[in-house]
Design a protein around this motif. Structure first.
Motif, short mmCIF file in Angstrom:
data_model
loop_
_atom_site.label_atom_id
_atom_site.label_comp_id
_atom_site.label_asym_id
_atom_site.label_seq_id
_atom_site.Cartn_x
_atom_site.Cartn_y
_atom_site.Cartn_z
N ASP A 121 1.01 -1.18 -0.13
CA ASP A 121 -0.07 -0.02 -0.09
C ASP A 121 1.16 1.41 -0.20
OD1 ASP A 121 -2.14 -1.57 0.17
OD2 ASP A 121 -2.33 -1.50 2.30
N ARG A 122 1.96 1.32 0.85
CA ARG A 122 2.95 2.25 0.79
C ARG A 122 3.42 2.63 -0.42
NH1 ARG A 122 3.10 0.36 6.26
NH2 ARG A 122 4.77 -0.98 5.81
N ILE A 123 3.80 1.45 -1.25
CA ILE A 123 4.39 1.84 -2.52
C ILE A 123 3.54 2.44 -3.37
CG2 ILE A 123 5.41 0.52 -4.40
CD1 ILE A 123 6.52 -1.51 -2.78
N ILE A 124 2.42 2.08 -3.31
CA ILE A 124 1.20 2.49 -4.39
C ILE A 124 0.97 3.90 -3.98
CG2 ILE A 124 -1.34 2.44 -4.73
CD1 ILE A 124 -1.12 -0.74 -4.83
N GLU A 125 0.96 4.17 -2.53
CA GLU A 125 0.87 5.63 -2.15
C GLU A 125 1.86 6.63 -2.57
OE1 GLU A 125 0.88 5.73 2.19
OE2 GLU A 125 -0.96 4.30 2.28
N ASN A 126 2.79 6.06 -3.18
CA ASN A 126 3.92 6.83 -3.46
C ASN A 126 4.20 7.30 -5.15
OD1 ASN A 126 6.31 7.86 -1.55
ND2 ASN A 126 5.25 6.18 -0.71
N GLY A 127 2.90 6.87 -5.66
CA GLY A 127 3.01 7.16 -7.16
C GLY A 127 1.91 6.69 -8.14
N ALA A 128 1.34 5.55 -7.60
CA ALA A 128 0.38 5.00 -8.31
C ALA A 128 -0.83 5.49 -8.41
CB ALA A 128 0.23 3.27 -7.88
N THR A 178 5.89 -3.97 -8.24
CA THR A 178 6.13 -2.49 -8.28
C THR A 178 6.42 -2.04 -9.72
OG1 THR A 178 7.56 -2.44 -6.20
CG2 THR A 178 7.85 -0.38 -7.49
N SER A 179 6.92 -2.73 -10.56
CA SER A 179 7.14 -2.52 -12.06
C SER A 179 5.53 -2.48 -12.57
CB SER A 179 7.98 -3.47 -12.54
OG SER A 179 7.49 -4.80 -12.70
N ALA A 180 4.78 -3.26 -12.31
CA ALA A 180 3.65 -3.33 -12.93
C ALA A 180 2.55 -2.27 -12.52
CB ALA A 180 2.80 -4.74 -12.23
N LYS A 181 2.81 -1.66 -11.31
CA LYS A 181 2.09 -0.61 -10.94
C LYS A 181 2.65 0.78 -11.65
CE LYS A 181 -0.63 -2.98 -8.20
NZ LYS A 181 -1.96 -3.01 -8.73
N ILE A 182 3.95 0.60 -11.83
CA ILE A 182 4.63 1.70 -12.61
C ILE A 182 4.27 1.94 -14.20
CG2 ILE A 182 6.83 2.67 -13.47
CD1 ILE A 182 8.10 2.03 -10.62
N ASN A 183 4.45 0.95 -14.66
CA ASN A 183 4.15 0.50 -16.11
C ASN A 183 2.89 0.65 -16.45
OD1 ASN A 183 6.92 0.16 -16.36
ND2 ASN A 183 6.77 -2.17 -16.46
N HIS A 184 1.68 0.21 -15.69
CA HIS A 184 0.29 0.67 -16.38
C HIS A 184 0.03 2.21 -16.14
CE1 HIS A 184 -2.19 0.73 -12.13
NE2 HIS A 184 -2.68 1.56 -12.85
N LEU A 185 0.66 3.11 -15.37
CA LEU A 185 0.49 4.56 -15.60
C LEU A 185 1.62 4.89 -16.45
CD1 LEU A 185 -0.58 5.36 -12.03
CD2 LEU A 185 -2.06 5.21 -13.90
N ASN A 186 2.78 4.71 -16.45
CA ASN A 186 3.79 5.44 -17.19
C ASN A 186 3.52 5.01 -18.75
OD1 ASN A 186 4.70 6.40 -14.79
ND2 ASN A 186 6.92 5.79 -15.22
N ALA A 204 12.09 3.86 -4.76
CA ALA A 204 12.52 4.56 -3.23
C ALA A 204 11.98 3.59 -2.32
CB ALA A 204 12.48 5.81 -3.18
N GLN A 205 10.33 3.79 -2.43
CA GLN A 205 9.65 3.09 -1.14
C GLN A 205 9.91 1.76 -1.12
OE1 GLN A 205 7.93 5.25 0.77
NE2 GLN A 205 7.34 3.52 2.12
N MET A 206 9.90 1.06 -2.21
CA MET A 206 10.17 -0.20 -2.23
C MET A 206 11.61 -0.94 -1.56
SD MET A 206 10.76 -2.53 -5.90
CE MET A 206 12.43 -1.81 -6.23
#
Ligand code: FES
Length: 247
Positions: A121-128, A178-186, A204-206
């Motif tokens: 959840d904290r990784i998601i809070e930092n950018g997803a 983390t990569s899945a959460k980044i890539n689906h938006l980026n 960084a959070q990861m």
């Protein structure tokens, strides 16, 4: 069906924990695995014993809450399947089934088979997320996105955050999640304005959460119930280098 469950029991995060065996004689092959655990708990209640704590919500493979190790495999013996989608017909009559919680330092055990996955959840809070004001829903064809790009974004967005990737990785790496959460938006135009910051903040959070580094063995991809590809990790690494140079 007669099944012996060998289940990890642990009162709390600081308890040592250990396996306990339970024999259940009246299961049917049409029961789901979680229904079999429900039935075991009914028996334990009638015997005035403590029930086995396990987690679930949707029971249809979309919430990501039900993950456990079953006979040494995350989510059980089948590929691309969550624990809640597993049925007792996947096991032999008379079998012993070993059930354990996810094991990773960043997922401390709360009780029995339940682990704390709030690090995700904290990784998601930092950018997803996308912080631009969107107003009302735009016309669907206002932003044209090629099928290749939208397919890749949707494939990444299929991640249900169950944690099987971390639990199965020898380094307890959260790189696939983390990569899945980044890539689906980026990968999408809507995610582009914050793309560099997103990859820097989420990775960084990861690291801060204590997940291990990725050594690209691919175990996460094999055990992921949604079949998220490790190509996402390579893409995240490329995005990270770009963000460091141009961010
Ligand atoms: S209970 Fe929701 S994915 Fe299994």
């Amino acid at each position: 069906m007669k099944i012996t469950f060998k289940i990890w029991r642990q009162e709390g995060p600081n308890d040592k924990g250990g396996f306990q065996s339970y024999e259940v004689n009246d299961l049917t092959e049409d029961m789901s695995f979680l229904e079999a655990l429900d039935h075991l708990n009914e028996i334990l209640v009638l015997k005035n014993k403590k029930v086995v704590a396990f987690e679930y919500d949707c029971r249809e493979g979309i919430c990501g809450q039900c993950g456990v190790f079953i006979n040494g495999r995350a989510h059980g013996p089948h590929d691309n399947m969550t624990t809640c989608q597993l049925h007792m017909r996947s096991f032999e009559d008379g079998a012993t089934i070993t059930v354990e919680p996810w094991r990773a330092r960043s997922f401390p055990i709360i009780k029995d088979l339940i682990v704390n996955r709030s690090a995700f959840d904290r990784i998601i809070e930092n950018g997803a997320f996308i912080s631009a004001k969107t107003g009302t829903a735009p016309e669907a064809n206002a932003i044209l996105i090629s099928k290749t790009v939208s397919d890749r974004a949707m494939d990444a967005a299929a991640c249900i955050g169950c944690g099987a990737c971390v639990a199965t990785c020898k380094n307890s790496s959260a790189a696939l999640f983390t990569s899945a959460k980044i890539n689906h938006l980026n990968g999408l135009p809507q995610g582009a304005p914050e793309a560099h910051q997103r990859v820097l903040d989420m990775t960084a959070q990861m690291e801060k959460e204590g997940f291990g580094h990725c050594s690209f063995t691919g175990a996460c991809e094999v055990e992921c119930p949604e079949g998220i590809s490790i190509v996402n990790i390579a893409e995240m690494n490329a995005r990270f280098i770009k963000a460091k140079i141009f961010g």
